[in-house]
Design a protein around this motif. Structure first.
Motif, PDB file in Angstrom:
ATOM      1  N   GLU A 157       0.838  -1.319   0.057  1.00  0.00           N
ATOM      2  CA  GLU A 157       0.057  -0.025  -0.092  1.00  0.00           C
ATOM      3  C   GLU A 157       0.759   1.201   0.102  1.00  0.00           C
ATOM      4  OE1 GLU A 157      -2.230  -0.452   3.811  1.00  0.00           O
ATOM      5  OE2 GLU A 157      -3.938  -1.466   2.571  1.00  0.00           O
ATOM      6  N   GLU A 158       2.060   1.218  -0.270  1.00  0.00           N
ATOM      7  CA  GLU A 158       2.834   2.269  -0.136  1.00  0.00           C
ATOM      8  C   GLU A 158       2.685   3.423  -1.094  1.00  0.00           C
ATOM      9  OE1 GLU A 158       6.352   5.024  -0.387  1.00  0.00           O
ATOM     10  OE2 GLU A 158       5.488   3.942  -1.928  1.00  0.00           O
ATOM     11  N   GLU A 159       2.222   3.287  -2.150  1.00  0.00           N
ATOM     12  CA  GLU A 159       2.001   4.057  -3.162  1.00  0.00           C
ATOM     13  C   GLU A 159       0.581   4.744  -3.047  1.00  0.00           C
ATOM     14  OE1 GLU A 159       4.170   5.438  -4.942  1.00  0.00           O
ATOM     15  OE2 GLU A 159       5.529   3.776  -6.068  1.00  0.00           O
ATOM     16  N   CYS A 184      14.863  -0.507   0.770  1.00  0.00           N
ATOM     17  CA  CYS A 184      15.455  -0.112  -0.778  1.00  0.00           C
ATOM     18  C   CYS A 184      14.339   0.391  -1.464  1.00  0.00           C
ATOM     19  CB  CYS A 184      15.793  -1.642  -1.251  1.00  0.00           C
ATOM     20  SG  CYS A 184      16.761  -1.346  -2.749  1.00  0.00           S
ATOM     21  N   ASP A 185      14.234   1.688  -1.407  1.00  0.00           N
ATOM     22  CA  ASP A 185      13.228   2.301  -2.122  1.00  0.00           C
ATOM     23  C   ASP A 185      13.506   3.779  -2.533  1.00  0.00           C
ATOM     24  OD1 ASP A 185      10.714   2.570  -3.335  1.00  0.00           O
ATOM     25  OD2 ASP A 185       9.606   3.256  -1.310  1.00  0.00           O
ATOM     26  N   THR A 186      15.041   4.091  -2.671  1.00  0.00           N
ATOM     27  CA  THR A 186      15.885   5.371  -2.860  1.00  0.00           C
ATOM     28  C   THR A 186      16.480   5.230  -4.052  1.00  0.00           C
ATOM     29  OG1 THR A 186      17.308   4.972  -1.348  1.00  0.00           O
ATOM     30  CG2 THR A 186      15.458   6.141  -0.724  1.00  0.00           C
ATOM     31  N   PHE A 332       1.712  18.476  -0.337  1.00  0.00           N
ATOM     32  CA  PHE A 332       2.694  19.449   0.542  1.00  0.00           C
ATOM     33  C   PHE A 332       4.009  18.457   0.690  1.00  0.00           C
ATOM     34  CE2 PHE A 332      -1.535  21.184   1.132  1.00  0.00           C
ATOM     35  CZ  PHE A 332      -1.245  22.357   0.941  1.00  0.00           C
ATOM     36  N   ARG A 333       5.247  18.685   0.424  1.00  0.00           N
ATOM     37  CA  ARG A 333       6.342  17.932   0.831  1.00  0.00           C
ATOM     38  C   ARG A 333       6.734  19.044   2.030  1.00  0.00           C
ATOM     39  NH1 ARG A 333       7.117  13.034  -1.664  1.00  0.00           N
ATOM     40  NH2 ARG A 333       5.806  13.215  -3.769  1.00  0.00           N
ATOM     41  N   LEU A 334       7.303  18.160   3.006  1.00  0.00           N
ATOM     42  CA  LEU A 334       7.401  19.004   4.323  1.00  0.00           C
ATOM     43  C   LEU A 334       8.808  18.445   4.657  1.00  0.00           C
ATOM     44  CD1 LEU A 334       4.033  17.955   6.084  1.00  0.00           C
ATOM     45  CD2 LEU A 334       4.466  19.915   4.641  1.00  0.00           C
ATOM     46  N   ILE A 431       9.999   7.145 -12.767  1.00  0.00           N
ATOM     47  CA  ILE A 431       8.725   6.301 -11.872  1.00  0.00           C
ATOM     48  C   ILE A 431       7.802   7.393 -11.684  1.00  0.00           C
ATOM     49  CG2 ILE A 431      10.956   5.304 -10.302  1.00  0.00           C
ATOM     50  CD1 ILE A 431      10.496   7.561  -8.172  1.00  0.00           C
ATOM     51  N   HIS A 432       6.546   6.709 -11.392  1.00  0.00           N
ATOM     52  CA  HIS A 432       5.090   7.221 -11.231  1.00  0.00           C
ATOM     53  C   HIS A 432       4.860   7.827 -12.900  1.00  0.00           C
ATOM     54  CE1 HIS A 432       5.081   8.019  -6.650  1.00  0.00           C
ATOM     55  NE2 HIS A 432       5.720   7.007  -6.962  1.00  0.00           N
ATOM     56  N   SER A 433       5.486   7.433 -13.696  1.00  0.00           N
ATOM     57  CA  SER A 433       5.361   8.307 -15.098  1.00  0.00           C
ATOM     58  C   SER A 433       5.299   7.124 -16.007  1.00  0.00           C
ATOM     59  CB  SER A 433       6.626   9.131 -15.032  1.00  0.00           C
ATOM     60  OG  SER A 433       6.513  10.162 -16.144  1.00  0.00           O
TER      61      SER A 433
HETATM   62  N1  BES Z   1      10.202   5.336  -4.068  1.00  0.00           N
HETATM   63  C1  BES Z   1       9.589   6.515  -3.842  1.00  0.00           C
HETATM   64  C2  BES Z   1      10.138   7.525  -2.985  1.00  0.00           C
HETATM   65  C3  BES Z   1      11.240   8.048  -3.759  1.00  0.00           C
HETATM   66  C4  BES Z   1      10.963   9.034  -4.681  1.00  0.00           C
HETATM   67  C5  BES Z   1      12.318   7.948  -3.499  1.00  0.00           C
HETATM   68  C6  BES Z   1      11.976   9.584  -5.440  1.00  0.00           C
HETATM   69  C7  BES Z   1      13.551   8.346  -4.233  1.00  0.00           C
HETATM   70  C8  BES Z   1      13.173   9.336  -5.434  1.00  0.00           C
HETATM   71  C9  BES Z   1       8.164   6.136  -3.207  1.00  0.00           C
HETATM   72  O1  BES Z   1       7.463   4.856  -3.550  1.00  0.00           O
HETATM   73  C10 BES Z   1       7.204   7.063  -3.403  1.00  0.00           C
HETATM   74  O2  BES Z   1       6.901   7.438  -4.505  1.00  0.00           O
HETATM   75  N2  BES Z   1       6.484   7.653  -2.303  1.00  0.00           N
HETATM   76  C11 BES Z   1       5.553   8.589  -2.457  1.00  0.00           C
HETATM   77  C12 BES Z   1       4.860   8.725  -0.915  1.00  0.00           C
HETATM   78  C13 BES Z   1       3.492   8.090  -0.944  1.00  0.00           C
HETATM   79  C14 BES Z   1       3.254   8.309   0.671  1.00  0.00           C
HETATM   80  C15 BES Z   1       2.476   8.189  -1.870  1.00  0.00           C
HETATM   81  C16 BES Z   1       6.026  10.058  -3.033  1.00  0.00           C
HETATM   82  O3  BES Z   1       7.006  10.346  -2.302  1.00  0.00           O
HETATM   83  O4  BES Z   1       5.226  10.651  -3.465  1.00  0.00           O
END
Ligand code: BES
Ligand code: ZN
Length: 458
Positions: A157-159, A184-186, A332-334, A431-433
């Motif tokens: 459920e991380e995403e 391992c997610d960075t 918002f990124r904090l 990623i996400h794209s």
């Molecule tokens: N793997 C990413 C975090 C990440 C992003 C690491 C860019 C290194 C570079 C993680 O899966 C992710 O996308 N997290 C979300 C947060 C979540 C609460 C939706 C994010 O950062 O938007």
């Protein structure tokens, strides 16, 4: 030397390891969309079976949302107990028409920058998660056992904001405690420089829906006399930043620290190429706060971004409609000590204050996590850093990260376990794209890196 045997096995087994990753990538485990619930379950089953094939006592663990996967393996008392975390869920694929192939029909491709594994989740996070499992597989094949006591903890459920994570960690705290939590997610700093991430931004996710008229209207019959929720929403969205790019939500900057000069000097020393970073995505001019470096803005400054906006007629052609509703998804990124819950309250109050008569607003909550800063004084950080430096062309760096991984903070606060964030993604992984990829080199050297880290820590 036995590490050499493990590394040689990793090299020889790379085609099979890649095939296993492709198999996992074929499962469309999109956690945010209920239509893919069964696929998330399938991905969890796949991981349980794979861990079991390594002799790990693994099981799927139900939650109100998607299942967790937890596995344990025993080890010697004189070596640390390591937990390993990754997530098997992936982001939605839309816009699908911008993909060059089916996102869940992954393949190896040759590109001008090298071989890549193309498909949704290749980098975030299935490819990364498998780097660790493959290192364990090679270790086990050479030694017959794994090097230390280990816990495997995979989330689905991380995403989508990890709604089940905190209760699960609280209920299973004793079981999940370990000496270090390897996450391992960075990413790498760049293709030569591996990294340990020591700072993460927090995240507040808000969705607001503004309702005006109780039904969609003809914009010729009603336009002018009736309020248009898209105009109301646009005014609110536009008011979230001032002309200098500062965020206007009252109290937003409470708890935002200035960058420590020593850290600034260390980051400046990394030689980040702002121009190339923007050039890779078709841009040339830095946006945002003028007096700050790109790394400072991404790693240590807070933001407010609109991630999606909806309302009225968005299909092909044209329709003269005055819509009943308009909505926006805002994140918002904090950083530092910013308090996500206080910012949520302040943001909602600001929106309510701007609402004209006859309009109502509803809010949906998409998660709230504080920024994280991790103490790297424990000896494992230095050992891991050296192990990474041994694998990659240049020495490993301690870096920040603009993204958010709320579980890193939970390991600290709920379990008292220090997180160690190591990953092999690259900025151009998309990623996400559309057209997400993971470099075959990231996968291969990522597996080798974990073998070296396991050797160094055990
Ligand atoms: N793997 C990413 C975090 C990440 C992003 C690491 C860019 C290194 C570079 C993680 O899966 C992710 O996308 N997290 C979300 C947060 C979540 C609460 C939706 C994010 O950062 O938007
Ligand atoms: Zn991720």
């Amino acid at each position: 030397m036995t590490l050499d045997a493990v590394l040689a096995r990793i090299d020889a087994d790379l085609p099979q390891a890649t095939d296993r990753l492709l198999e996992l990538l074929r499962i469309p485990s999109i956690s945010t969309d209920p239509a893919y619930k069964a696929d998330c379950d399938r991905a969890a089953n796949w991981l349980v079976a794979d861990l079991q094939s390594l002799g790990i006592d693994a099981a799927k663990r139900p939650t109100p949302g998607h299942p967790m996967v937890v596995g344990h393996v025993d080890g010697p008392d004189d070596a640390p107990h390591l937990l390993f975390y990754g997530h098997y869920d992936v982001q939605p694929v839309d816009p699908l028409d911008l993909w060059d192939r089916d996102p869940f029909d992954p393949e190896l491709q040759d590109t001008p920058k090298g071989r890549v594994i193309r498909g949704r989740g290749a980098s975030d996070d299935k490819g990364q998660l498998m780097t660790f499992i493959e290192a364990c597989r090679a270790w086990k094949a050479e030694h017959g056992t794994l090097p230390c006591r280990m816990t495997f903890f995979f989330e689905g459920e991380e995403e989508s904001g990890s709604p089940s994570l905190v209760p699960f960690m609280q209920e299973n705290a004793e079981e999940l405690k370990s000496d270090y939590a390897m996450i391992c997610d960075t990413g790498l700093f760049d293709s030569r420089v591996p990294a340990i991430t020591t700072m993460l931004r927090g995240l507040l996710g808000e969705e607001l829906t503004i309702t005006g008229p109780d039904k969609d209207l003809h914009s010729g019959m009603y336009g002018g006399a009736a309020i248009n929720p898209i105009r109301v929403l646009s005014r609110i969205v536009a008011a979230l930043h001032d002309d200098t790019g500062r965020i206007t939500v009252p109290g937003f900057y409470d708890g935002v620290p200035e960058l420590d000069p020593a850290l600034r000097a260390q980051w400046d020393g990394l030689g980040f190429d702002h121009g190339a970073f923007l050039g890779d995505v078709g841009l040339s001019q830095p946006a945002g706060e003028q007096d700050r470096s790109a790394l400072e803005m991404i790693w240590s400054r807070p933001t407010c971004e609109v991630n999606g906006i909806q309302g009225g007629y968005t299909g092909d052609g044209f329709k003269t409609v005055l819509p009943s509703k308009a909505s926006a998804k805002i994140s918002f990124r904090l950083v530092g000590d910013q308090d996500p819950l206080a910012i949520r309250d302040s943001f909602r109050a600001m929106v309510r204050d701007m609402l004209p008569p006859d309009c109502t607003v509803e809010f949906a909550d998409h998660g709230a996590s504080k920024a994280g800063q991790f103490d790297i004084s424990a000896p494992a950080y230095d050992k891991a850093r050296q192990a990474l430096s041994d694998e990659w062309p240049d020495a490993a760096a301690y870096i920040g990260c603009g993204g958010s991984i709320p579980i890193a903070g939970h390991f600290q606060s709920i379990l008292g376990t220090p997180p160690v964030l190591i990953g092999f993604g690259k900025d151009d992984d998309q990623i996400h794209s559309p057209n997400e990829k993971y470099d075959l080199e990231s996968f291969h050297k990522g597996i080798r890196s974990w073998a070296r880290i396991l050797d160094a820590l055990s």
